[in-house]
Design a protein around this motif. Structure first.
Motif, mmCIF file in Angstrom:
data_model
loop_
_atom_site.group_PDB
_atom_site.id
_atom_site.type_symbol
_atom_site.label_atom_id
_atom_site.label_comp_id
_atom_site.label_asym_id
_atom_site.label_seq_id
_atom_site.Cartn_x
_atom_site.Cartn_y
_atom_site.Cartn_z
ATOM 1 N N GLN A 141 6.314 15.100 5.811
ATOM 2 C CA GLN A 141 6.718 14.166 4.774
ATOM 3 C C GLN A 141 5.651 13.143 4.460
ATOM 4 O OE1 GLN A 141 10.232 11.811 5.871
ATOM 5 N NE2 GLN A 141 10.151 12.934 7.802
ATOM 6 N N VAL A 142 5.636 12.804 3.168
ATOM 7 C CA VAL A 142 4.673 11.854 2.639
ATOM 8 C C VAL A 142 5.464 10.628 2.202
ATOM 9 C CG1 VAL A 142 2.965 11.456 0.820
ATOM 10 C CG2 VAL A 142 3.239 13.755 1.802
ATOM 11 N N PHE A 143 5.000 9.446 2.541
ATOM 12 C CA PHE A 143 5.671 8.230 2.095
ATOM 13 C C PHE A 143 4.738 7.528 1.117
ATOM 14 C CE2 PHE A 143 7.844 4.097 2.570
ATOM 15 C CZ PHE A 143 9.165 4.542 2.496
ATOM 16 N N VAL A 144 5.288 7.199 -0.060
ATOM 17 C CA VAL A 144 4.456 6.624 -1.112
ATOM 18 C C VAL A 144 4.868 5.170 -1.342
ATOM 19 C CG1 VAL A 144 3.652 6.858 -3.498
ATOM 20 C CG2 VAL A 144 4.369 8.898 -2.222
ATOM 21 N N ILE A 145 3.923 4.240 -1.117
ATOM 22 C CA ILE A 145 4.160 2.844 -1.496
ATOM 23 C C ILE A 145 3.058 2.459 -2.484
ATOM 24 C CG2 ILE A 145 5.283 2.231 0.681
ATOM 25 C CD1 ILE A 145 2.647 0.935 1.562
ATOM 26 N N ASP A 146 3.190 1.314 -3.112
ATOM 27 C CA ASP A 146 2.129 0.943 -4.047
ATOM 28 C C ASP A 146 1.739 -0.512 -3.858
ATOM 29 O OD1 ASP A 146 4.588 0.032 -5.267
ATOM 30 O OD2 ASP A 146 3.373 -0.402 -7.028
ATOM 31 N N VAL A 147 0.567 -0.841 -4.343
ATOM 32 C CA VAL A 147 0.033 -2.182 -4.100
ATOM 33 C C VAL A 147 0.860 -3.251 -4.807
ATOM 34 C CG1 VAL A 147 -2.300 -1.330 -3.732
ATOM 35 C CG2 VAL A 147 -1.607 -2.041 -6.023
ATOM 36 N N ALA A 148 1.504 -2.847 -5.916
ATOM 37 C CA ALA A 148 2.270 -3.837 -6.678
ATOM 38 C C ALA A 148 3.582 -4.187 -5.997
ATOM 39 C CB ALA A 148 2.523 -3.318 -8.087
ATOM 40 N N GLY A 149 4.013 -3.359 -5.061
ATOM 41 C CA GLY A 149 5.265 -3.634 -4.348
ATOM 42 C C GLY A 149 5.097 -4.728 -3.302
ATOM 43 N N GLY A 150 3.879 -5.227 -3.126
ATOM 44 C CA GLY A 150 3.645 -6.275 -2.133
ATOM 45 C C GLY A 150 2.721 -5.763 -1.052
ATOM 46 N N ASP A 151 1.660 -6.520 -0.739
ATOM 47 C CA ASP A 151 0.702 -6.012 0.250
ATOM 48 C C ASP A 151 1.178 -6.221 1.681
ATOM 49 O OD1 ASP A 151 0.305 -8.700 0.540
ATOM 50 O OD2 ASP A 151 -1.781 -8.706 -0.171
ATOM 51 N N ASP A 152 2.405 -6.770 1.837
ATOM 52 C CA ASP A 152 2.932 -6.931 3.190
ATOM 53 C C ASP A 152 3.781 -5.743 3.644
ATOM 54 O OD1 ASP A 152 4.853 -7.457 1.323
ATOM 55 O OD2 ASP A 152 5.730 -9.180 2.376
ATOM 56 N N ILE A 153 3.962 -4.733 2.748
ATOM 57 C CA ILE A 153 4.833 -3.602 3.126
ATOM 58 C C ILE A 153 4.300 -2.847 4.354
ATOM 59 C CG2 ILE A 153 5.683 -1.337 2.361
ATOM 60 C CD1 ILE A 153 6.299 -2.543 -0.307
ATOM 61 N N PRO A 154 3.000 -2.544 4.428
ATOM 62 C CA PRO A 154 2.531 -1.841 5.641
ATOM 63 C C PRO A 154 2.780 -2.657 6.906
ATOM 64 C CG PRO A 154 0.899 -1.690 3.898
ATOM 65 C CD PRO A 154 1.936 -2.669 3.416
ATOM 66 N N ARG A 155 2.664 -3.988 6.801
ATOM 67 C CA ARG A 155 2.880 -4.817 7.986
ATOM 68 C C ARG A 155 4.354 -4.804 8.396
ATOM 69 N NH1 ARG A 155 4.527 -9.715 8.335
ATOM 70 N NH2 ARG A 155 4.175 -10.191 6.144
ATOM 71 N N LYS A 156 5.231 -4.831 7.375
ATOM 72 C CA LYS A 156 6.671 -4.812 7.673
ATOM 73 C C LYS A 156 7.088 -3.493 8.309
ATOM 74 C CE LYS A 156 8.338 -7.982 4.095
ATOM 75 N NZ LYS A 156 8.869 -7.995 2.724
ATOM 76 N N GLY A 157 6.372 -2.434 7.982
ATOM 77 C CA GLY A 157 6.645 -1.143 8.609
ATOM 78 C C GLY A 157 7.957 -0.543 8.154
ATOM 79 N N GLY A 158 8.730 -0.013 9.083
ATOM 80 C CA GLY A 158 9.921 0.761 8.733
ATOM 81 C C GLY A 158 9.607 2.222 8.978
ATOM 82 N N PRO A 159 10.640 3.052 9.094
ATOM 83 C CA PRO A 159 10.428 4.439 9.496
ATOM 84 C C PRO A 159 9.503 5.207 8.550
ATOM 85 C CG PRO A 159 12.777 3.896 9.465
ATOM 86 C CD PRO A 159 12.050 2.714 8.911
ATOM 87 N N GLY A 160 9.618 4.956 7.248
ATOM 88 C CA GLY A 160 8.786 5.696 6.299
ATOM 89 C C GLY A 160 7.320 5.374 6.500
#
Lengths: 225, 224, 257
Positions: A141-160
């Motif tokens: 599985q591939v998880f797709v996030i984007d820079v406009a969603g907030g640059d703190d998403i990778p830090r927040k983590g979560g299973p995806g």
């Protein structure tokens, strides 16, 4: 991967690597991620990049029936018989994780009707950061996030973010405009994911989906080895 | 009979595809016929005594070993809406997969071979109950409960109805479900001796019409 | 057949129609008989078609009555059956319900149009209608049933109506409508009739539907064309009154041509 795993029963139940007739089924890759992160655009770009070399098909899981499927049809990235929409009853994560029966049927019907297939891309409906695919439905599985969603998403983590086989940080071309720090996103992702790969991508730039397409080629090679 | 197996089969989380179907509730909500807990209850009661009782009798008969092919034809004749026939077969196919993985059985394998694209869901449900060591009463209960809990859950999502109110609706229908489940078993036993023509055929006109209208919508949340 | 009194004290009456092709492109009626409240008359047909009218000599059925109408379109026949007026189900002195049985049969190269006027379920009445149609493979049918629940401004009576259609021995439609006081719960709720007081069905059987079934479609959300699992289609409709119902059914039927 579990090529040797195959049940005695007459037809595949879920994750079996073989179809009912004993032939090897297609590799199944799931794409998940929040609404608007660019899942459908990535699927479209992958189809364009891979359709000459692989026999592939797409299953979409829309929140509102068929919208993503219809985008792909309009864009004509694949012949229409290779695109199927699964309806999810307002719960897209249920259809890819808790009750995968409709998706399994969609995949099997595609293999029966347009197969043999090398690859099926299963796109989830836009959902939240906890949505992941069942291993009974997809092989990777591939998880797709984007820079406009907030640059703190990778830090927040979560299973995806933490456990997907590939993390795509999409729309890097927008980073200067939305004030996202790409270096920080990459570092946070690395911290959350250890050795699991991360691709920073802009579909509008040169290179586009190329790096992700190469990753898919690698999975295909391992699957058919 | 094993109560634990009944709970497994009746659990809304049993992965057999039901979560994507509203049992006609989405069409009724859009038409303004379901607006609150009271109208949801009337809707569920109507379903219970029409398509619900028919499905429960089919499930009970299947659990008693009546020929699934004949039951499937009888279900077709009692489901004039093609959209509802498609939904019933799709759900049957999904249940078949879940049941075969959960309770492997030669009967279920044979049914899957006979109907690779799915038999009507209540037919599969009856055979799944058999495979799980359950009886016709259990099959009838599962069928009836699913027939009303599906719309109730859907209306919580569609209207933002208070989930406690929705659950209250299901609780208030319990006595009627008890009666209909008993009836379904008696009918199922008559089917064994007298054939499928003794199955009830009660219908709800707006469920049929609504199902076709719903199937033609470009944008919807539920598959049926 | 003699008119007899049922055990419950009501009237038992039967009408029979047999139509057959005359071999010269016309239709003859070797049997055309009614009794008591059920009279049948031949009216002028057009071309190859024979027309028969059911004439209610007295209103009914009342509680305790048991009426049977049997019509058979045999080889080569084209038979059209209508009724002179609506049928009114009324309460009787007898507390038991009334029964109205319709038995229709159509042979392979025959056609039956069964187009009676509405059945009106008057307040306090209790009527059980069963309509069963047996068609040979290749037979043609147009059947209309309309139920009106209560006279103007009146609460309906209890009405149960079951319609069964078999083609070549195989059941393609079996449906029952139960409404009025004492009917199973929810009959007038959002799944059932939702306050509509007129409900109707058309069954259309044409051999051509086997290869080219009509498309499913809906009309004003009050009617639907439903292709059945066989060479047949059902039109089902609900409306606020009999006039609107007829308009919906006519419109849906026209869409099949």
């Amino acid at each position: 991967m579990h090529l040797d795993h195959h049940l005695e029963s007459s037809a595949a139940v879920s994750a079996d690597a073989r179809r009912a007739d004993g032939s090897r089924r297609a590799l199944r890759i799931g794409l998940g991620g929040p609404v608007g992160s660019g899942k459908t655009a990535t699927v479209a770009a992958l189809c364009r990049a891979l359709r000459e070399e692989l026999s592939l098909a797409v299953v979409t899981n829309d929140i509102y029936t068929r919208e993503d499927a219809e985008f792909l049809l309009r864009e004509a990235v694949l012949p229409p018989e290779r695109i199927t929409a699964v309806e999810t009853g307002a719960c897209p994560h249920t259809a890819i994780r808790d009750d995968i029966s409709a998706n399994l049927e969609a995949v099997e019907d595609l293999e029966d009707e347009v197969g043999p297939l090398d690859l099926v891309l299963v796109e989830s409906g836009g959902d939240n950061l906890t949505a992941t695919f069942s291993r009974g439905l997809v092989d990777a599985q591939v998880f797709v996030i984007d820079v406009a969603g907030g640059d703190d998403i990778p830090r927040k983590g979560g299973p995806g973010v933490a456990t997907a086989d590939l993390l795509i940080v999409n729309k890097t071309d927008l980073a200067p405009y939305v004030g996202s720090d790409l270096a920080r996103m990459a570092a946070d992702a690395k911290a959350a994911r250890g050795e699991l790969p991360v691709v920073l991508q802009s579909l509008r730039s040169e290179g586009g989906v190329g790096e992700v397409a190469d990753w898919v080629r690698g999975r295909i090679a391992a699957w058919t080895a | 009979m094993t109560r634990a197996a009944l709970l497994v089969l009746a659990d809304g989380r049993f992965p057999a595809g039901g979560h994507a179907h509203s049992g006609g509730a989405e069409a009724a909500v859009r038409a303004g016929r379901i607006t609150d807990a009271a109208s949801l209850e009337a809707f569920c009661r109507g379903r219970l005594h029409t398509s619900g009782v028919v499905a429960a009798c089919v499930a009970a008969a299947a659990a008693l070993g009546v020929d699934p092919g004949e039951l499937n034809r009888a279900a077709d004749a009692r489901t004039p809406s093609p959209a509802l026939r498609v939904a019933a077969r799709r759900l049957g196919r999904q249940l078949m997969r879940a049941a075969r993985a959960t309770w492997p059985s030669a009967e279920l394998d044979a049914l899957a071979a006979l109907f690779p694209k799915g038999a009507h869901q209540p037919v599969v449900l009856g055979l799944a109950a058999r495979a799980a060591g359950l009886g016709p009463l259990d099959a009838a209960y599962c069928s009836l409960y699913e027939g009303v809990s599906g719309p109730a859950t859907a209306v919580v999502r569609l209207l933002g109805l208070d989930p406690f109110d929705a659950t209250g609706v299901l609780a208030r229908l319990s006595d009627e479900m008890d009666r209909v489940a008993q009836e379904a078993v008696e009918t199922g036993e008559r089917v064994v001796t007298d054939g499928v023509d003794v199955l009830p055929a009660r219908s709800a006109p707006l469920l049929e019409i609504g199902a076709e209208a719903h199937a033609a919508w470009a944008v919807r949340l539920f598959a049926s | 057949m003699d008119r007899v009194t049922t055990a419950a004290g009501g009237v038992r009456a039967t009408a029979r129609v047999l139509a057959r092709g005359d071999g010269r492109g016309g239709t003859v009626l070797p049997v055309l008989e009614g009794e008591g409240p059920l009279a049948v008359r031949r009216t002028r047909g057009s071309g190859a078609e024979a027309r028969v009218m059911l004439v209610g000599a007295m209103s009914g059925p009342l509680g305790g009555d048991h009426f049977t109408v049997a019509a058979h379109a045999a080889g080569g026949a084209r038979l059209r059956v209508g009724s002179a007026a609506a049928t009114l189900a009324l309460p009787g002195q007898d507390k038991t319900g009334a029964c109205y049985d319709v038995r229709l049969a159509v042979d392979e190269d025959a056609e039956l149009c069964w187009l009676p006027e509405q059945l009106i379920s008057a307040g306090g009445s209790d009527l059980h209608v069963t309509t069963s149609v047996d068609l040979a493979a290749g037979a043609r049918l147009l059947l209309r049933e309309e139920q009106v629940l209560g006279r103007a401004g009146e609460e309906p009576g209890r009405l149960t109506s079951r319609l069964t259609v078999r083609i070549d021995g195989r059941c393609v439609l079996d449906q029952e409508l139960a409404c009025g006081p004492g009917a199973p719960g929810g009959w007038d709720g959002p799944a059932g009739l939702a306050g509509h007081r007129a409900v109707g069905q058309l069954v259309v059987v044409r051999p051509g539907f086997a290869t080219e079934p009509p498309a499913a479609r809906t009309f004003e959300e009050g009617a639907a064309v439903l292709p059945l699992a066989g060479p047949a289609a059902l039109v089902t409709a609900v409306a606020t009154d009999a006039l609107r119902l007829r308009r919906l059914l006519d419109g849906a039927l026209a869409s099949l041509d």
